[in-house]
Design an enzyme around this catalytic site. Structure first.
Site, short mmCIF file in Angstrom:
data_model
loop_
_atom_site.label_atom_id
_atom_site.label_comp_id
_atom_site.label_asym_id
_atom_site.label_seq_id
_atom_site.Cartn_x
_atom_site.Cartn_y
_atom_site.Cartn_z
N LYS A 19 -3.72 54.13 3.34
CA LYS A 19 -4.30 53.10 2.47
C LYS A 19 -5.82 53.18 2.45
CE LYS A 19 -0.76 49.68 2.02
NZ LYS A 19 -0.37 48.27 2.18
N GLN A 33 6.87 50.74 13.93
CA GLN A 33 7.00 51.28 12.58
C GLN A 33 6.26 52.61 12.61
OE1 GLN A 33 5.10 47.96 10.81
NE2 GLN A 33 3.04 48.72 11.15
N ASP A 35 2.41 52.49 3.55
CA ASP A 35 2.01 53.60 4.43
C ASP A 35 2.89 53.71 5.68
OD1 ASP A 35 1.01 51.15 5.16
OD2 ASP A 35 -0.93 51.89 5.85
N LYS A 59 -9.36 46.06 8.25
CA LYS A 59 -8.09 46.76 8.45
C LYS A 59 -8.11 48.14 7.80
CE LYS A 59 -5.42 43.50 6.69
NZ LYS A 59 -4.20 42.78 6.27
N TYR A 60 -8.98 48.30 6.81
CA TYR A 60 -9.00 49.58 6.08
C TYR A 60 -10.34 50.32 6.17
CZ TYR A 60 -5.34 46.64 4.14
OH TYR A 60 -4.28 45.79 4.00
N GLU A 73 3.98 38.08 17.06
CA GLU A 73 3.19 37.90 15.84
C GLU A 73 4.17 37.75 14.67
OE1 GLU A 73 1.14 39.07 12.12
OE2 GLU A 73 2.66 40.26 13.09
N ASP A 85 3.79 43.20 16.80
CA ASP A 85 3.64 43.07 15.36
C ASP A 85 4.99 42.84 14.69
OD1 ASP A 85 1.56 43.76 13.15
OD2 ASP A 85 3.31 44.95 12.58
N ASN A 86 5.04 41.81 13.86
CA ASN A 86 6.24 41.55 13.07
C ASN A 86 7.56 41.69 13.84
OD1 ASN A 86 5.28 40.79 10.56
ND2 ASN A 86 4.83 42.90 9.98
#
Ligand SMILES: O=P(O)(O)O[C@H]1O[C@H](CO)[C@@H](O[C@H]2O[C@H](CO)[C@@H](O)[C@H](O)[C@H]2O)[C@H](O)[C@H]1O
Length: 650
Positions: free
Chosen positions: A250, A310, A345, A523-524, A410, A381-382
């Site tokens: 990304k 992930q 991504d 974040k990017y 989270e 995360d998630n």
């Protein structure tokens, strides 16, 4: 077939706390009291007694704690765990004939009835108690029985029978032959104190450099430690530190295609350089990371890492374990999502894979690997997009070996799902605090968290912002909102954290109007922050963190009591420590744009202040003292000056 002894007459029910009928343990930390209540009763009018039975799972003997009668068949006892681990608890109840006899004797004697036979009956009961007592006390009891039998003066006999020494000794040796036991053993897990009291600062290590234009490293992170310690944070939380994938990388502002040279999102884990057990090469190597972990310890700071299960399409797992992904007929894998968000991504892991056992073992080994490098705190995360059954197993197994491990869930999703994650083992959880702004919303949410059974298993961690969330209140409310939101997070909840740099610098431009995301999100991108800059928000963060450290009343979440206000824009709440010696009263102006004033009703009873007394309130934010006399007091809070009072009552 009659399974029980028909003489067990006591009923035990409504034992609390218990989560899903005892399916999950309740949560406490070492030194944090557990209060157990139960309804315990029998037929007829006999006196009943009850005890809380507790034991650490590694001990063989039960500790028996007498329960106190609260009226209406309700009993209560408390227990404070002294070591970490799982405790078992249950309730026992029995008919106490000696007590029944004592009470009956008193009533009859007061009604001027003849109690000669009563005294003889009592003598028998006491003699029976002697059978259960150790030798020296048994002899005393037998002597008393003889004394009662031979007592010619009924009045003297009654006085003796009801005396404290007799009562105390007979209470010590109850007849529990027919005692009933609650049909279930319940569980409580006692964790280290950090599970309840922690202060998190999140930053991206790649932006840690003091030098503009330079990719940050773990060595740069070490340079930041004195600064973060000075602000009073005890946990630094780093977004994923692993190699970042190239495929579908990304670009700035969540663009689905990166421009050459763009660094990508750290959550797109995995490349030719490795996966979840590897380090992004530009950050340094594993030795640098371990050095950061150790250096942080010197500042009483723990490093927490992000675990996001992930994979970028370039992650080694994709080639080595293709069976862990759900392949579509066209040979692709549907990218991950947290609707409505799309993570083009990354590939989600398929928890329904036939090879689930190997998958589980590998994922658990990720935690074990980082623990072996000195990390014990994981922001997961998630977690709600992975199976509950996996988490329950994984957290239990990891914590069995490493009871210091702390898992923060989270998950910003549906309430039942967030609750389930906490029940199955997550030690801390993100919350909806981020979006609770009005007096009504905050009171209602705090009541739900602290006064319902959520209190027993859901440890909130309040975040005013995250890299994903720039709430509307911070966008519109500027510096004042940043101050009030961090002070509320830090005083409502004993666990709190923030996405640090943007918060202290008051950055609040959304990606576009109406969107709760930061423009040009870190974040990017690699950012350069002026780490030498001091802002008023930073000073407030520093001060409130010091106040938290110095005031035990703020080191727990469960002790909140709201005070009334005559102005809805003011929020007032009190917190006291276990000994009622440390007393904090917070008043917040919830309106970041206007001066708000009004009368607040101090919860004097809760604060143990006698009505009409004069007391000093010391505003720890500004070092200002006021003398207050009554319940109702006047306050005025200026958003441009200081939108909060954090009073210590002296
Ligand atoms: O889904 P949440 O809002 O709870 O956010 C968390 O998980 C996201 C996925 O890991 C993560 O999103 C970031 O990383 C993604 C993968 O690289 C990327 O596609 C997203 O654009 C990016 O925001 C988010 O940061 C994390 O907090």
């Amino acid at each position: 077939m009659i399974e029980k002894d028909g003489r067990s007459r006591v009923v035990i029910e409504h034992v609390q706390p218990q989560i899903n009928s005892g399916r999950f343990p309740v949560k406490r930390t070492v030194g944090e009291r557990l209060t157990v209540i139960a309804d315990v009763f029998a037929d007829g009018h006999d006196e009943v007694r009850a005890a809380l039975l507790v034991k650490h799972e590694q001990d063989s003997d039960w500790q028996e704690i007498p329960m106190e009668f609260q009226g209406n068949d309700r009993w209560e006892a408390s227990f404070t765990p002294e070591k970490r681990g799982i405790y078992e608890y249950t309730v026992q109840g029995w008919v106490d004939h000696l007590l029944t006899w004592q009470k009956g004797l008193k009533k009859k004697f007061e009604a001027s009835q003849d109690v000669g036979v009563e005294l003889l009956i009592g003598a028998n009961w006491i003699e029976e108690a002697a059978e259960r007592a150790p030798t020296h006390e048994a002899q005393t009891l037998r002597n008393w029985a003889t004394q009662l039998r031979n007592e010619s003066n009924q009045s003297a006999g009654v006085t003796f029978a009801l005396s404290q020494e007799v009562t105390k000794l007979v209470e010590a040796y109850p007849d529990k032959k027919y005692a009933s036991l609650y049909h279930r053993t319940l569980f409580m897990e006692a964790e280290r104190q950090k599970a309840l009291f922690s202060t998190w600062y999140e930053f991206f290590p790649r932006s840690a450099s003091y030098e503009p234009g330079k990719h940050g490293t773990f060595k740069d992170c070490e340079q930041l430690l004195p600064r973060i310690a000075e602000m009073g944070f005890d946990t630094i939380y780093l977004p994923p530190i692993h190699p970042i994938g190239d495929s579908n990388r990304k670009g700035a502002n969540n663009a689905v295609t990166a421009q050459p040279g763009e660094p990508g999102s750290p959550w797109a884990i995995g490349s030719k350089d490795g996966g979840h057990k590897s380090i992004h090469p530009e950050l340094g190597n594993i030795d640098d990371f371990v050095s950061l972990v150790n250096k942080a310890k010197e500042f009483n700071i723990e490093v927490a890492i992000d675990v996001a299960f992930q994979c970028s399409p370039d992650h080694p797992y994709v080639k080595e374990h293709p069976q862990w992904f759900r392949w579509r007929p066209d040979g692709s894998v549907q990218y991950a999502e947290n609707p409505p968000k799309k993570y083009q991504d990354v590939l989600p892991i398929n928890f329904e894979t036939e090879d689930w056992e190997n998958l589980w073992k590998e994922l658990k080994s990720v935690f074990e690997y980082w623990i072996s490098k000195g990390v014990y705190i994981f922001r997961v995360d998630n977690p709600h997009t992975k199976s509950f059954i996996f988490w329950e197993w994984c957290i239990r197994e990891v914590r069995r070996q490493h009871p210091d491990a702390i898992f923060l869930a989270e998950a910003f999703t549906r309430p039942r799902v967030m609750e389930q994650l906490a029940k199955i083992g997550f030690n801390q959880s993100y919350t909806y605090y981020t979006w609770r702004n009005t007096q009504f919303e905050i009171k209602q949410y705090m009541t739900e968290l602290t006064k319902t059974d959520m209190r027993e298993y859901y440890r909130p961690n309040f975040w005013p912002n995250t890299p994903d969330i720039l709430p509307e209140m911070l966008q519109n409310g500027g510096e004042s909102a940043h101050i009030s939101r961090v002070v509320m997070a830090a005083t409502l909840s004993s666990n709190y954290g923030l996405y640090g740099p943007v918060y202290e610098f008051g950055i609040n431009t959304p990606v576009y109007a109406g969107k709760e995301e930061y423009l040009d999100s870190e974040k990017y991108e690699v950012k350069h922050w002026d780490w030498n800059r001091r802002t008023k928000i930073r000073d407030v963060m520093t001060r409130i963190n010091r106040i938290r450290r110095e005031n035990p009343a703020l080191q727990t979440t469960w002790n909140i009591e709201f005070g009334e206000t005559d102005n809805q824009q003011l929020l007032c709440y009190a917190k006291v420590d276990d000994y009622k010696s440390n007393k904090i009263l917070v008043v917040v102006n919830l309106d970041p744009h206007h001066v708000q004033s009004g009368w607040i009703k101090v919860p004097v009873q809760y604060l143990n202040l006698s009505a009409g007394s004069t007391y000093t309130v010391n505003d720890l934010m500004t070092d200002t003292r006021y003398q207050w006399h009554h319940e109702w007091n006047y306050v005025e809070l200026h958003p441009g000056v200081m939108p909060v009072h954090v009073f210590r009552i002296e």
